[in-house]
Design an enzyme around this catalytic site. Structure first.
Site, PDB file in Angstrom:
ATOM      1  N   ASN A  31       0.844  -1.196   0.000  1.00  0.00           N
ATOM      2  CA  ASN A  31       0.000   0.000   0.000  1.00  0.00           C
ATOM      3  C   ASN A  31       0.879   1.245   0.000  1.00  0.00           C
ATOM      4  O   ASN A  31       1.631   1.468   0.951  1.00  0.00           O
ATOM      5  CB  ASN A  31      -0.919   0.034   1.225  1.00  0.00           C
ATOM      6  CG  ASN A  31      -1.899   1.183   1.160  1.00  0.00           C
ATOM      7  OD1 ASN A  31      -2.653   1.306   0.198  1.00  0.00           O
ATOM      8  ND2 ASN A  31      -1.881   2.050   2.158  1.00  0.00           N
ATOM      9  N   GLU A  32       0.790   2.005  -1.088  1.00  0.00           N
ATOM     10  CA  GLU A  32       1.555   3.259  -1.211  1.00  0.00           C
ATOM     11  C   GLU A  32       3.027   3.036  -0.848  1.00  0.00           C
ATOM     12  O   GLU A  32       3.638   3.809  -0.117  1.00  0.00           O
ATOM     13  CB  GLU A  32       0.947   4.342  -0.330  1.00  0.00           C
ATOM     14  CG  GLU A  32      -0.466   4.727  -0.735  1.00  0.00           C
ATOM     15  CD  GLU A  32      -1.064   5.818   0.126  1.00  0.00           C
ATOM     16  OE1 GLU A  32      -1.928   6.556  -0.369  1.00  0.00           O
ATOM     17  OE2 GLU A  32      -0.665   5.935   1.312  1.00  0.00           O
ATOM     18  N   GLU A  74      -7.829   5.910  -4.221  1.00  0.00           N
ATOM     19  CA  GLU A  74      -8.252   6.568  -2.984  1.00  0.00           C
ATOM     20  C   GLU A  74      -8.584   8.021  -3.322  1.00  0.00           C
ATOM     21  O   GLU A  74      -7.716   8.889  -3.317  1.00  0.00           O
ATOM     22  CB  GLU A  74      -7.167   6.511  -1.903  1.00  0.00           C
ATOM     23  CG  GLU A  74      -6.910   5.129  -1.335  1.00  0.00           C
ATOM     24  CD  GLU A  74      -5.917   5.156  -0.180  1.00  0.00           C
ATOM     25  OE1 GLU A  74      -5.569   6.261   0.300  1.00  0.00           O
ATOM     26  OE2 GLU A  74      -5.471   4.076   0.239  1.00  0.00           O
TER      27      GLU A  74
END
Length: 630
Positions: A184-185, A267
């Protein structure tokens, strides 16, 4: 007559034919030439919303999913939180609130596609970014989010338990999971370099379980260097950003690392995380609608983050940092509420944003249905809270003390959250002397006592880890009550240990040895046998009871909110369930959300662990209005 073994062989053959049929008939993938997602041979575009099962009471899962579907969404995005399912090394929990298969089953029954994000790092404003705390007590220390062999060993073990539960729900296997995110990121990490070996290893691990049955993807922030670092060969790249940035520039960055394929914002921030002692951020509905319309016109797939935020029950909220070193980290602990000013508020009620989003999706021909109503809330009145026992009382010490020459951190004592009391006798000083007490490295907040009398507070957030104290004579006991306010989750300084992390000095004296007592605050049933002690002062346990009567209009308990006005700082429990931290002394959150499933008709109990100062009248209220701003 055929034997049982023959029947079994025929059944296995039929199942294999069925599985092959499902695989060939159902497929979701990226068409790089057409710049489209393809689902069962047809062009597909999703508008999803983030909803985290671990932030929403299980009885409300279906309700929240249906409300998302009613607004026109056709997919759900959610993280899998490692620490929630493996709270202790090798001990797994997939029951009740942790029943991820039930959550996936409900989403499938409601015909909602799923974008699942198993991490292992998720950030998500959760303690340690979703990592289990016990990783921090490994010796030698392992390095999170890296190709450290010991870290990879634990990920591989965790995935061997998790992924078989997810595989049947992959789209190609007849399920509803169309996309699976890797990490994630990752591009924005605290490693100082880009560990491509780690990301390639993760890709291969994911592919082992997912194969071609769903689309693997990554998500990184709107920054070219982040996207370049987070991009993995043969994995689809997406970007995330808020409505207030330059949308064109963000997608240009994405096109520099990935020339083809549909554009995705994984997101799209319709709100933002909130912190104690800071105003809640505002995300205007007009900006969100403006950019959403652009996405719809430009054939962009996107995910509202969050569509329903929910609550960081217990000690699950994390912290951010604004600093350049771990000791001077600009530490900012996050609220218990994860309302996020999302389209569905913390109690699951539709907001102005919900209605506006539903209107534009309806115009874009996404199927919508009747708008949900705001649910009634309970106003259950004033509750008298009576002092039961001081934290200094031996009966409150549920764990055996640990003795050591130097202070130990929470993790080295195998304590995840709550409090640790550090006690030592001061050296003979002689006469009345003022000396500086210094804790060079503190995680996170300490209340200082001399002979059980409060002297003051040290806080990592305020970078005040020094105070002058007056010492008179000999046999003086120093007590330091340290609170874990949540481990850092925002990628910088992720390996965030708690407690006293250095020597404690008084003038030129290095203090010790230390007696250390942990208060994990993981259950309150032992208080039932304790009598009221009227003269007890904080830090202490307080207890109250209230009755929810039978009501023909509302035959079951209603959601309500615990109003902690007048109290200082602590943790609240309803019927033994930790509903989270409260801190009205600094705000902005004043009330705590109490879901109806946590209540019963008849007698209910409240326990508060108050650290600094009770209200003048020793009361709290259960009200029907949430108060998340001063």
């Amino acid at each position: 007559m055929p034997t049982i073994s023959v029947y079994c062989s025929l059944l296995a053959l039929l199942l294999s034919f069925h599985f092959e049929y499902v695989n060939s008939d159902r497929k979701f993938y990226v068409d790089y030439e057409k710049n489209e997602f393809i689902k069962d041979g047809n062009i597909f575009r999703y508008v999803s919303g983030s909803l985290h099962y671990f932030r929403v009471p299980r009885p409300y899962w279906r309700d929240r999913i249906r409300k998302m579907k009613s607004a026109g969404l056709n997919a759900i995005s959610f993280y899998v939180e490692w620490s929630f399912h493996e709270p202790y090394s090798g001990v797994y929990d997939f029951e009740g609130q942790a029943d991820i298969e039930h959550f996936l089953t409900i989403s499938k029954q409601e015909n909602m596609n799923v974008l699942i994000r198993p991490g292992p790092f998720i950030s998500a404003e959760r303690d340690l970014g979703g990592h289990p705390y016990w990783l921090l007590k490994e010796k030698p220390s392992l390095h999170l989010r890296s190709s450290d062999p010991n870290y990879k060993k634990y990920i591989k073990r965790w995935f061997s338990v998790l992924m078989p539960k997810i595989v049947p729900f992959l789209y190609g296997n007849g399920g509803n999971i169309i996309m699976v995110q890797i990490e994630n990121e990752y591009g924005h990490n605290d490693l100082g370099n880009c560990d491509k070996e780690y990301m390639l290893w993760l890709r291969d691990l994911f592919h082992h379980y997912v194969g071609e049955q769903a689309q693997l993807y990554t998500t990184d922030e709107c920054n070219l260097s982040f996207l370049e670092c987070g991009q993995i060969p043969n994995v689809y790249s997406t970007v995330d950003f808020a409505a207030v940035v330059n949308v064109t520039e963000c997608f240009q960055h994405l096109r520099q690392v990935q020339k083809k394929g549909p554009l995705v914002n994984s997101e799209f921030y319709d709100g933002w995380v909130a912190f104690w002692d800071s105003p809640r951020p505002v995300r205007n509905t007009s900006d969100i609608i403006r950019v959403s319309k652009y996405f719809l016109e430009a054939n962009v797939s996107f995910n509202f983050f969050m569509f329903h935020g929910g609550t960081n029950f217990g000690f699950s909220s994390g912290a951010n940092t604004m600093g350049t070193t771990l000791d001077k980290s600009g530490y900012r602990p996050q609220l218990t509420s994860y309302d996020f000013t999302a389209p569905l508020d913390e109690a699951g009620d539709p907001t102005e944003k919900y209605h506006a989003i539903k209107q534009i999706l309806k115009k874009a021909d996404f199927p919508t249905s009747s708008t949900p109503k705001i649910a009634p809330k309970g106003n259950y009145g004033t509750v008298n809270m009576l002092p039961v026992v001081s934290l200094f009382d031996n009966v409150a010490r549920r764990l055996n003390p640990v003795l050591n020459d130097v202070p130990l951190c929470f993790e080295d004592m195998d304590i995840n959250h709550g409090l640790v009391l550090y006690e030592t006798n001061l050296p003979p000083i002689g006469g009345l002397t003022k000396l500086p007490l210094v804790i060079k490295s503190l995680g996170d907040r300490a209340i200082i006592f001399l002979n059980n009398v409060k002297l003051g507070v040290m806080s990592r957030s305020n970078s005040n880890t020094t105070m002058e104290i007056s010492v008179i004579g000999n046999n003086q006991k120093l007590s330091i009550l340290v609170e874990n306010q949540g481990r850092i989750n925002d990628k910088r300084f992720l390996e965030d240990r708690k407690g006293i992390l250095s020597n404690v000095t008084l003038g030129k004296h290095i203090l010790g040895p230390w007696v250390m007592t942990g208060y994990p605050l993981n259950e309150t049933s032992w208080l039932e046998t304790q009598n009221i002690q009227p003269n007890v002062k904080p830090p202490a346990f307080y207890k109250g009871v209230f009755v929810i009567p039978q009501d023909k209009k509302h035959p079951k308990p209603l959601d309500t909110f615990l109003d902690t006005s007048g109290w200082s700082k602590g943790v609240a429990f309803i019927n033994g369930i930790n509903i989270g931290r409260y801190w009205p002394a600094v705000g902005p959150q004043i009330t705590l959300y109490v879901p109806a499933p946590y209540l019963v008709l008849g007698l209910n109990t409240i326990v508060m662990v108050e650290l600094e100062g009770s209200s003048e009248d020793f009361t709290v209220k259960l009200v029907d209005k949430h108060r998340l701003d001063w």
